[in-house]
Design an enzyme around this catalytic site. Sequence first.
Site, PDB file in Angstrom:
ATOM      1  N   ARG A 100      -9.265  35.028  27.973  1.00  0.00           N
ATOM      2  CA  ARG A 100      -9.737  34.516  29.591  1.00  0.00           C
ATOM      3  C   ARG A 100      -8.291  33.533  30.091  1.00  0.00           C
ATOM      4  NH1 ARG A 100     -14.974  33.921  31.388  1.00  0.00           N
ATOM      5  NH2 ARG A 100     -14.591  31.543  32.037  1.00  0.00           N
ATOM      6  N   ARG A 109       1.314  33.599  30.479  1.00  0.00           N
ATOM      7  CA  ARG A 109       1.735  33.973  31.722  1.00  0.00           C
ATOM      8  C   ARG A 109       3.290  34.156  31.650  1.00  0.00           C
ATOM      9  NH1 ARG A 109      -1.541  31.831  36.006  1.00  0.00           N
ATOM     10  NH2 ARG A 109      -3.457  33.043  35.527  1.00  0.00           N
ATOM     11  N   ARG A 133     -23.809  28.365  22.391  1.00  0.00           N
ATOM     12  CA  ARG A 133     -23.094  26.992  22.069  1.00  0.00           C
ATOM     13  C   ARG A 133     -23.397  26.269  23.296  1.00  0.00           C
ATOM     14  NH1 ARG A 133     -20.754  25.081  17.899  1.00  0.00           N
ATOM     15  NH2 ARG A 133     -19.085  23.889  19.040  1.00  0.00           N
ATOM     16  N   ARG A 159     -12.442  18.577  27.616  1.00  0.00           N
ATOM     17  CA  ARG A 159     -11.925  18.324  29.166  1.00  0.00           C
ATOM     18  C   ARG A 159     -12.340  17.422  29.832  1.00  0.00           C
ATOM     19  NH1 ARG A 159     -13.039  24.753  31.263  1.00  0.00           N
ATOM     20  NH2 ARG A 159     -15.325  24.459  30.574  1.00  0.00           N
ATOM     21  N   GLU A 183     -16.285  16.437  28.593  1.00  0.00           N
ATOM     22  CA  GLU A 183     -17.106  17.677  28.352  1.00  0.00           C
ATOM     23  C   GLU A 183     -16.989  17.731  26.664  1.00  0.00           C
ATOM     24  OE1 GLU A 183     -16.563  21.215  30.622  1.00  0.00           O
ATOM     25  OE2 GLU A 183     -17.084  22.492  28.804  1.00  0.00           O
ATOM     26  N   TYR A 224     -20.782  36.736  29.012  1.00  0.00           N
ATOM     27  CA  TYR A 224     -20.016  35.357  29.314  1.00  0.00           C
ATOM     28  C   TYR A 224     -19.793  35.551  30.779  1.00  0.00           C
ATOM     29  CZ  TYR A 224     -16.560  31.807  28.228  1.00  0.00           C
ATOM     30  OH  TYR A 224     -15.744  30.560  28.385  1.00  0.00           O
ATOM     31  N   ASP A 234     -18.774  34.997  34.573  1.00  0.00           N
ATOM     32  CA  ASP A 234     -18.428  34.089  35.699  1.00  0.00           C
ATOM     33  C   ASP A 234     -19.454  34.166  36.886  1.00  0.00           C
ATOM     34  OD1 ASP A 234     -16.471  32.778  34.369  1.00  0.00           O
ATOM     35  OD2 ASP A 234     -15.028  33.958  34.995  1.00  0.00           O
TER      36      ASP A 234
HETATM   37  P1  FAD Z   1     -28.259  30.252  34.925  1.00  0.00           P
HETATM   38  O1  FAD Z   1     -27.309  29.368  35.786  1.00  0.00           O
HETATM   39  O2  FAD Z   1     -28.189  29.638  33.506  1.00  0.00           O
HETATM   40  O3  FAD Z   1     -29.753  30.314  35.664  1.00  0.00           O
HETATM   41  C1  FAD Z   1     -30.687  30.596  34.817  1.00  0.00           C
HETATM   42  C2  FAD Z   1     -31.972  29.805  35.463  1.00  0.00           C
HETATM   43  O4  FAD Z   1     -33.193  30.115  34.847  1.00  0.00           O
HETATM   44  C3  FAD Z   1     -32.044  28.422  34.995  1.00  0.00           C
HETATM   45  O5  FAD Z   1     -32.313  27.576  36.300  1.00  0.00           O
HETATM   46  C4  FAD Z   1     -32.957  28.265  34.016  1.00  0.00           C
HETATM   47  O6  FAD Z   1     -33.632  27.083  34.169  1.00  0.00           O
HETATM   48  C5  FAD Z   1     -34.063  29.396  34.261  1.00  0.00           C
HETATM   49  N1  FAD Z   1     -34.763  29.741  33.466  1.00  0.00           N
HETATM   50  C6  FAD Z   1     -34.306  30.140  32.141  1.00  0.00           C
HETATM   51  N2  FAD Z   1     -35.499  30.636  31.443  1.00  0.00           N
HETATM   52  C7  FAD Z   1     -36.586  30.182  32.032  1.00  0.00           C
HETATM   53  C8  FAD Z   1     -37.966  30.565  32.017  1.00  0.00           C
HETATM   54  N3  FAD Z   1     -38.559  30.909  30.881  1.00  0.00           N
HETATM   55  N4  FAD Z   1     -38.843  30.302  32.977  1.00  0.00           N
HETATM   56  C9  FAD Z   1     -38.307  29.970  34.218  1.00  0.00           C
HETATM   57  N5  FAD Z   1     -36.952  29.740  34.529  1.00  0.00           N
HETATM   58  C10 FAD Z   1     -36.262  29.765  33.354  1.00  0.00           C
HETATM   59  N6  FAD Z   1     -18.201  30.391  36.528  1.00  0.00           N
HETATM   60  C11 FAD Z   1     -17.393  30.555  37.554  1.00  0.00           C
HETATM   61  O7  FAD Z   1     -17.295  31.574  38.261  1.00  0.00           O
HETATM   62  N7  FAD Z   1     -16.617  29.529  37.822  1.00  0.00           N
HETATM   63  C12 FAD Z   1     -16.359  28.678  37.075  1.00  0.00           C
HETATM   64  O8  FAD Z   1     -15.340  27.518  37.357  1.00  0.00           O
HETATM   65  C13 FAD Z   1     -17.287  28.103  36.112  1.00  0.00           C
HETATM   66  N8  FAD Z   1     -17.433  27.067  35.377  1.00  0.00           N
HETATM   67  C14 FAD Z   1     -18.209  27.055  34.448  1.00  0.00           C
HETATM   68  C15 FAD Z   1     -18.427  25.739  33.523  1.00  0.00           C
HETATM   69  C16 FAD Z   1     -19.264  25.584  32.536  1.00  0.00           C
HETATM   70  C17 FAD Z   1     -19.351  24.398  31.737  1.00  0.00           C
HETATM   71  C18 FAD Z   1     -20.271  26.545  32.373  1.00  0.00           C
HETATM   72  C19 FAD Z   1     -21.289  26.309  31.228  1.00  0.00           C
HETATM   73  C20 FAD Z   1     -20.222  27.606  33.154  1.00  0.00           C
HETATM   74  C21 FAD Z   1     -19.404  27.919  33.920  1.00  0.00           C
HETATM   75  N9  FAD Z   1     -19.472  29.150  34.800  1.00  0.00           N
HETATM   76  C22 FAD Z   1     -18.385  29.303  35.803  1.00  0.00           C
HETATM   77  C23 FAD Z   1     -20.171  30.253  34.747  1.00  0.00           C
HETATM   78  C24 FAD Z   1     -21.539  29.862  35.732  1.00  0.00           C
HETATM   79  O9  FAD Z   1     -22.410  28.595  35.278  1.00  0.00           O
HETATM   80  C25 FAD Z   1     -22.628  31.239  35.490  1.00  0.00           C
HETATM   81  O10 FAD Z   1     -21.743  32.233  35.846  1.00  0.00           O
HETATM   82  C26 FAD Z   1     -23.639  30.924  36.168  1.00  0.00           C
HETATM   83  O11 FAD Z   1     -24.406  29.824  36.109  1.00  0.00           O
HETATM   84  C27 FAD Z   1     -24.755  32.407  35.854  1.00  0.00           C
HETATM   85  O12 FAD Z   1     -25.828  32.001  36.453  1.00  0.00           O
HETATM   86  P2  FAD Z   1     -27.382  32.523  36.181  1.00  0.00           P
HETATM   87  O13 FAD Z   1     -28.084  32.654  37.064  1.00  0.00           O
HETATM   88  O14 FAD Z   1     -27.163  33.954  35.174  1.00  0.00           O
HETATM   89  O15 FAD Z   1     -27.774  31.469  34.697  1.00  0.00           O
HETATM   90  N1  UDP Z   2      -8.891  27.911  25.579  1.00  0.00           N
HETATM   91  C1  UDP Z   2      -8.025  26.998  24.699  1.00  0.00           C
HETATM   92  N2  UDP Z   2      -7.259  26.090  25.126  1.00  0.00           N
HETATM   93  C2  UDP Z   2      -7.407  25.873  26.566  1.00  0.00           C
HETATM   94  C3  UDP Z   2      -8.179  26.515  27.491  1.00  0.00           C
HETATM   95  C4  UDP Z   2      -8.924  27.419  27.067  1.00  0.00           C
HETATM   96  O1  UDP Z   2      -8.353  27.166  23.570  1.00  0.00           O
HETATM   97  O2  UDP Z   2      -6.780  24.649  27.024  1.00  0.00           O
HETATM   98  C5  UDP Z   2      -9.733  28.837  24.899  1.00  0.00           C
HETATM   99  C6  UDP Z   2     -10.857  28.328  24.325  1.00  0.00           C
HETATM  100  O3  UDP Z   2     -11.412  29.142  23.182  1.00  0.00           O
HETATM  101  C7  UDP Z   2     -12.006  28.677  25.587  1.00  0.00           C
HETATM  102  C8  UDP Z   2     -11.465  29.966  26.086  1.00  0.00           C
HETATM  103  O4  UDP Z   2      -9.807  29.887  25.896  1.00  0.00           O
HETATM  104  O5  UDP Z   2     -13.223  28.753  25.150  1.00  0.00           O
HETATM  105  C9  UDP Z   2     -11.798  30.311  27.384  1.00  0.00           C
HETATM  106  O6  UDP Z   2     -11.443  29.183  28.202  1.00  0.00           O
HETATM  107  P1  UDP Z   2     -12.188  29.019  29.794  1.00  0.00           P
HETATM  108  O7  UDP Z   2     -11.516  27.884  30.439  1.00  0.00           O
HETATM  109  O8  UDP Z   2     -12.214  30.204  30.439  1.00  0.00           O
HETATM  110  O9  UDP Z   2     -13.462  28.502  29.479  1.00  0.00           O
HETATM  111  P2  UDP Z   2     -14.575  27.956  30.209  1.00  0.00           P
HETATM  112  O10 UDP Z   2     -14.452  27.281  31.553  1.00  0.00           O
HETATM  113  O11 UDP Z   2     -15.558  29.198  30.437  1.00  0.00           O
HETATM  114  O12 UDP Z   2     -15.289  26.973  29.330  1.00  0.00           O
END
Ligand code: FAD
Ligand code: UDP
Length: 380
Positions: free
Chosen positions: A172, A176, A249, A279, A299, A349, A351
């Site tokens: 990911r 580059r 995780r 981060r 985080e 995984y 986005d």
């Molecule tokens: P979720 O957001 O997990 O929603 C699932 C919902 O279902 C939750 O509200 C939960 O409470 C509910 N639920 C679960 N089980 C039940 C149950 N049994 N009964 C009723 N409700 C339930 N994506 C990006 O595109 N750009 C980013 O910069 C980005 N940054 C991220 C950073 C972090 C730290 C993380 C963890 C993720 C990031 N993502 C990012 C990914 C993004 O969060 C997900 O793609 C998105 O939230 C997925 O949405 P979802 O609806 O599938 O799941």
């Molecule tokens: N990663 C890393 N160092 C960095 C950034 C990313 O080792 O500075 C690796 C790490 O394994 C991470 C993965 O690349 O889990 C994907 O990074 P990304 O930023 O896409 O993770 P997310 O934002 O989804 O947590």
Amino acid sequence: MKVLVVGAGISGATVANLASRTARVEVIDSRGTVGGNCYDYRDVNGIMVHRYGSHILHTSDGEVWGFLSRFASFNTYMHRVMAMVEGMEVPIPFNFNSIRKVFPETLAERIESKLLSSGRYGDRIPIMEFLSQDDEDLRFLAEYIYEHIFRHYTEKQWGTEPSNVDGAVTARVPVRLSCDDRYFQDRYQGIPVNGYTDMIRRMLSAPGIELRLNTPFSSVGDVGRYDHIFYTGPVDELMGYRFGPLPYRSLRFEFEEYDMEHYQDNAVVNYPDNYDFTRIHEFKYYLRDRSERTVICKEYPEEFAPGSNERYYPVPSETSGELYAKYRRAAEDEYPNLRLLGRLGDYRYYDMDEAVARAMEVWRSASAGDRKPQAGMMWS
Ligand code: FAD
Ligand code: UDP
């Protein structure tokens, strides 16, 4: 037609909105908020805080961008990430600017010209591939990047060394061969100007949608009364963990507020080598919020422990894929009217844009009357 959507995150909100054109839709979520992990809110200082870590919408899918733009205006924002390496802030993904930042000029020039004779300008190379270099300088570079950017960050994030982590995860953030130091290269990028929660609330406010928060699926009762159930929660929990838990995780987010305009020079600074967190996010950069104070979030990766923290990342591997497939088949047998989707339901995984595209695909297949739920887009 009667539809139940389990989960009011971006996946559930997409499918609910599309279904509401032809069906009566109930949306439930066990949390007290809509938005799932995209949830954000304005704090007392007027800063839009991303409760579950920085979220940047980036996509090259015009249909997804067009769909979301009906519920939000997006600002023009190109995400950049710096990593603290040997006390210096270095642009990530590691690119020609990073090379010039960390190495003396003559070495940087030699490395760049060797890179350009071994590859093409603009190439994106996953670190685990990049490590197999014959040339001495390029091997030195690859080992430097692996050691200083990937190894310790990945160990913190996944609790194991990079060779045990699915290649798609570290890929990911490729190396580059260019000066492009944006984190994402997608055609469309931005942050919704009123936040993700507002965007998702609008998706869920279409006529025909009834929303019930603080309502887990287990409290629903007779699920046979719905023509379709779209389930975005974890499938192992749905099936009573009968084959054992799927690995996830988790993260711990620690928020801190400071009486200063900015805490750091960039929205996200990664700490691959030092500290237990991976981060630091500083949220006011996203919408250029004006305040004399600032709020940051550190985080910390954690093991997922049911009941004490949340599932944030599926852990892709052959074993977890097989376990998931077993759960998926069991869920399809037990609930013929239920379709799995979302980061948790598909155990992918995703986005945000991928979650939306997948929800569109699932709704199309359900409304076309396909009997067999299709596997997640990335399972094929
Ligand atoms: P979720 O957001 O997990 O929603 C699932 C919902 O279902 C939750 O509200 C939960 O409470 C509910 N639920 C679960 N089980 C039940 C149950 N049994 N009964 C009723 N409700 C339930 N994506 C990006 O595109 N750009 C980013 O910069 C980005 N940054 C991220 C950073 C972090 C730290 C993380 C963890 C993720 C990031 N993502 C990012 C990914 C993004 O969060 C997900 O793609 C998105 O939230 C997925 O949405 P979802 O609806 O599938 O799941
Ligand atoms: N990663 C890393 N160092 C960095 C950034 C990313 O080792 O500075 C690796 C790490 O394994 C991470 C993965 O690349 O889990 C994907 O990074 P990304 O930023 O896409 O993770 P997310 O934002 O989804 O947590």
